[in-house]
Scaffold this motif. Structure first.
Motif, PDB file in Angstrom:
ATOM      1  N   ALA A  68      -3.064   6.668   9.467  1.00  0.00           N
ATOM      2  CA  ALA A  68      -3.183   7.198   8.109  1.00  0.00           C
ATOM      3  C   ALA A  68      -1.862   7.045   7.374  1.00  0.00           C
ATOM      4  CB  ALA A  68      -3.577   8.673   8.162  1.00  0.00           C
ATOM      5  N   GLY A  69      -1.932   6.848   6.062  1.00  0.00           N
ATOM      6  CA  GLY A  69      -0.766   6.998   5.206  1.00  0.00           C
ATOM      7  C   GLY A  69       0.227   5.863   5.175  1.00  0.00           C
ATOM      8  N   ASN A 104      -2.175   1.962   6.161  1.00  0.00           N
ATOM      9  CA  ASN A 104      -2.484   2.049   4.735  1.00  0.00           C
ATOM     10  C   ASN A 104      -3.864   2.635   4.474  1.00  0.00           C
ATOM     11  OD1 ASN A 104      -1.584   1.773   2.116  1.00  0.00           O
ATOM     12  ND2 ASN A 104      -2.520  -0.236   1.853  1.00  0.00           N
ATOM     13  N   ASN A 105      -4.334   3.495   5.354  1.00  0.00           N
ATOM     14  CA  ASN A 105      -5.662   4.112   5.224  1.00  0.00           C
ATOM     15  C   ASN A 105      -6.785   3.083   5.156  1.00  0.00           C
ATOM     16  OD1 ASN A 105      -4.690   6.862   5.081  1.00  0.00           O
ATOM     17  ND2 ASN A 105      -4.034   6.428   2.995  1.00  0.00           N
ATOM     18  N   CYS A 108      -8.887   4.268   8.429  1.00  0.00           N
ATOM     19  CA  CYS A 108      -9.073   5.717   8.520  1.00  0.00           C
ATOM     20  C   CYS A 108      -7.939   6.431   7.813  1.00  0.00           C
ATOM     21  CB  CYS A 108      -9.178   6.180   9.976  1.00  0.00           C
ATOM     22  SG  CYS A 108      -7.693   5.880  10.987  1.00  0.00           S
ATOM     23  N   GLY A 109      -8.196   7.668   7.394  1.00  0.00           N
ATOM     24  CA  GLY A 109      -7.202   8.476   6.707  1.00  0.00           C
ATOM     25  C   GLY A 109      -6.874   9.723   7.492  1.00  0.00           C
ATOM     26  N   GLN A 110      -6.070  10.599   6.878  1.00  0.00           N
ATOM     27  CA  GLN A 110      -5.611  11.795   7.571  1.00  0.00           C
ATOM     28  C   GLN A 110      -6.763  12.632   8.131  1.00  0.00           C
ATOM     29  OE1 GLN A 110      -2.841  13.256   8.576  1.00  0.00           O
ATOM     30  NE2 GLN A 110      -1.295  11.892   7.741  1.00  0.00           N
ATOM     31  N   CYS A 113      -9.239   9.834  10.787  1.00  0.00           N
ATOM     32  CA  CYS A 113      -8.778   9.026  11.926  1.00  0.00           C
ATOM     33  C   CYS A 113      -9.257   9.592  13.262  1.00  0.00           C
ATOM     34  CB  CYS A 113      -7.256   8.919  11.915  1.00  0.00           C
ATOM     35  SG  CYS A 113      -6.603   7.602  10.862  1.00  0.00           S
ATOM     36  N   ALA A 127      -2.181  10.547  12.951  1.00  0.00           N
ATOM     37  CA  ALA A 127      -2.388  11.441  11.809  1.00  0.00           C
ATOM     38  C   ALA A 127      -1.790  12.786  12.202  1.00  0.00           C
ATOM     39  CB  ALA A 127      -3.867  11.584  11.468  1.00  0.00           C
ATOM     40  N   GLU A 237      -4.828  13.318  -2.227  1.00  0.00           N
ATOM     41  CA  GLU A 237      -4.562  12.436  -3.364  1.00  0.00           C
ATOM     42  C   GLU A 237      -4.452  13.199  -4.681  1.00  0.00           C
ATOM     43  OE1 GLU A 237      -9.009  12.174  -2.299  1.00  0.00           O
ATOM     44  OE2 GLU A 237      -7.067  12.147  -1.266  1.00  0.00           O
TER      45      GLU A 237
END
Length: 410
Positions: A68-69, A104-105, A108-110, A113, A127, A237
């Motif tokens: 993530a991120g 860079n997501n 998956c994101g925070q 993931c 994450a 975001e």
């Protein structure tokens, strides 16, 4: 922030042009191993060399690593250890394991993931444990308020065999994931621009009644409610805009997260409340680990250990030299100094006051339901008390002085 400095003169477009030819993993691994700032030609040549080395033989296993991120500015900031782990594991296994890093997501994101790893969509993920607690609630075990006194305590626990028994084994048994390594910071309140012209916070009382963004941890909300910090679930975001416009007073997170997520321009004060964990961890799908076989499993553990040692040293240095998380003096070139982020360091008496307001040690009734639930998941271990007592055997006050240990060997 070695990687960021190396890529400072290369545009995002050029970075991804090189990545499009040689793959993002090879490009980032090449950039991270370079000795200084690099030109586009240097990066392309290094990426080509890295690619040829990585693809010189067919791997027995290709592991997909979702992080993530990630973006060009932070690249997960080197302190997170993700690229160091990937590089060391590939070299340690002589290419029998290949790691495809997807940041860079993009995959998956925070918040997602952990679930993608449980589903086998990715083999490894990175994450925060607090955001991951939504999909893996056992991770709440790290978030009892004031269980850890310092980053030194956090590393002491992560290296301890107690972490295998209290954190890693129940986490794997309940959620099918192996906890590999983590960075360690303690969370505070990051106040937005509405606090820019207000005096630097020196007391927990000054924060009473403020409205603050909260992550996915359930235990973190207990502490915030007890401290009258009004936890508000706000999408990551939307947090930047909320801080900028004063829609929320602050956000609970840790110092280097402010820096790598580009929050510094909208944060005026970093209040070092130290009230629970901020841990950007890396974990692996347990079935993917089991599929490797004994020798390669040993390699994963050794690479995890090496990465944990790297993160311990690199993050401590970066907090002072790169982030500017120091009080009362900040280096003029640090991210906090450039963005006029003041570090509000509370006195020991104020930290004790906050602890007495919210911790299980002083307010056990607030935690009973979740404590009983987590203890049940752990097989009857009194998770809070055992971690609390264990880390108070830590003789170190500075995190960089904590002795590394291979936690799985007991």
């Amino acid at each position: 922030m070695k990687l960021e400095k190396n890529l400072a003169g290369i545009s995002r477009r050029d970075l991804f042009r090189v990545a499009g030819r040689y793959g993002l993993s090879s490009t980032l691994l090449a950039a991270g191993s370079f000795g200084g700032a690099m030109s586009l030609a240097n990066l392309a040549a290094a990426a080509e060399s890295t690619y040829e080395k990585r693809f010189s033989k067919e791997p027995k296993h290709t592991l997909k690593f979702g992080a993530a991120g990630f973006n060009q500015q932070n690249l997960l900031i080197e302190r997170a250890g993700c690229l160091e782990f990937a590089r060391d594991l590939e070299e340690r296994t002589d290419g029998e394991i290949r790691v495809e890093f997807i940041g860079n997501n993009q995959i998956c994101g925070q918040l997602s993931c952990v679930e993608k790893a449980q589903q086998g969509i990715v083999d490894i993920y990175a994450a925060s444990t607090q955001n991951s607690a939504g999909g893996a609630p056992y991770l709440n075990v790290l978030d009892y308020a004031y269980m850890f006194r310092s980053r030194a305590d956090q590393y002491y626990f992560m290296y301890s065999p107690d972490s295998q028994r209290i954190l890693r084994d129940p986490f794997e048994k309940r959620h099918g994931l192996k906890f590999l390594f983590t960075h360690a910071e303690l969370r505070g309140i990051q106040l937005g621009l509405s606090w820019e012209d207000k005096p630097t916070v020196t007391s927990i009382d000054q924060l009473a009644g403020t409205k603050n963004r909260v992550t996915g941890t359930q235990l973190g909300r207990i502490a915030m409610n007890a401290l009258n910090l009004n936890p508000v679930p706000v999408a990551w975001e939307e947090t930047l805009d909320g801080l900028k416009q004063g829609l929320i007073d602050g956000a609970e997170t840790w110092a280097s997260a402010v820096a790598y997520a580009n929050m510094s321009p909208v944060v005026s004060q970093c209040v070092d409340l130290k009230f629970f964990c901020g841990t950007e961890h890396t974990a692996m799908n347990a079935q993917s680990f089991d599929n490797l076989g004994g020798e390669l499993q040993d390699a994963v553990m050794e690479s995890s250990y090496l990465t944990q040692v790297h993160v311990q040293a690199a993050n401590e240095a970066a907090l002072v030299n790169t982030v500017g998380f120091s009080h009362p003096h900040q280096g003029p070139e640090t991210i906090f100094a450039k963005n006029n982020v003041r570090v509000a360091s509370l006195s020991d008496a104020e930290i004790k006051k906050a602890e007495e307001m919210c911790s299980p040690e002083f307010q056990p009734q607030l935690w009973e339901q979740w404590r009983e639930r987590i203890n049940g998941w752990a097989g009857g271990i009194d998770t809070y008390q055992e971690i609390y007592d264990g880390v108070r055997q830590n003789p170190h006050t500075l995190a960089e002085n904590v002795e590394p240990r291979r936690w799985w060997r007991g």
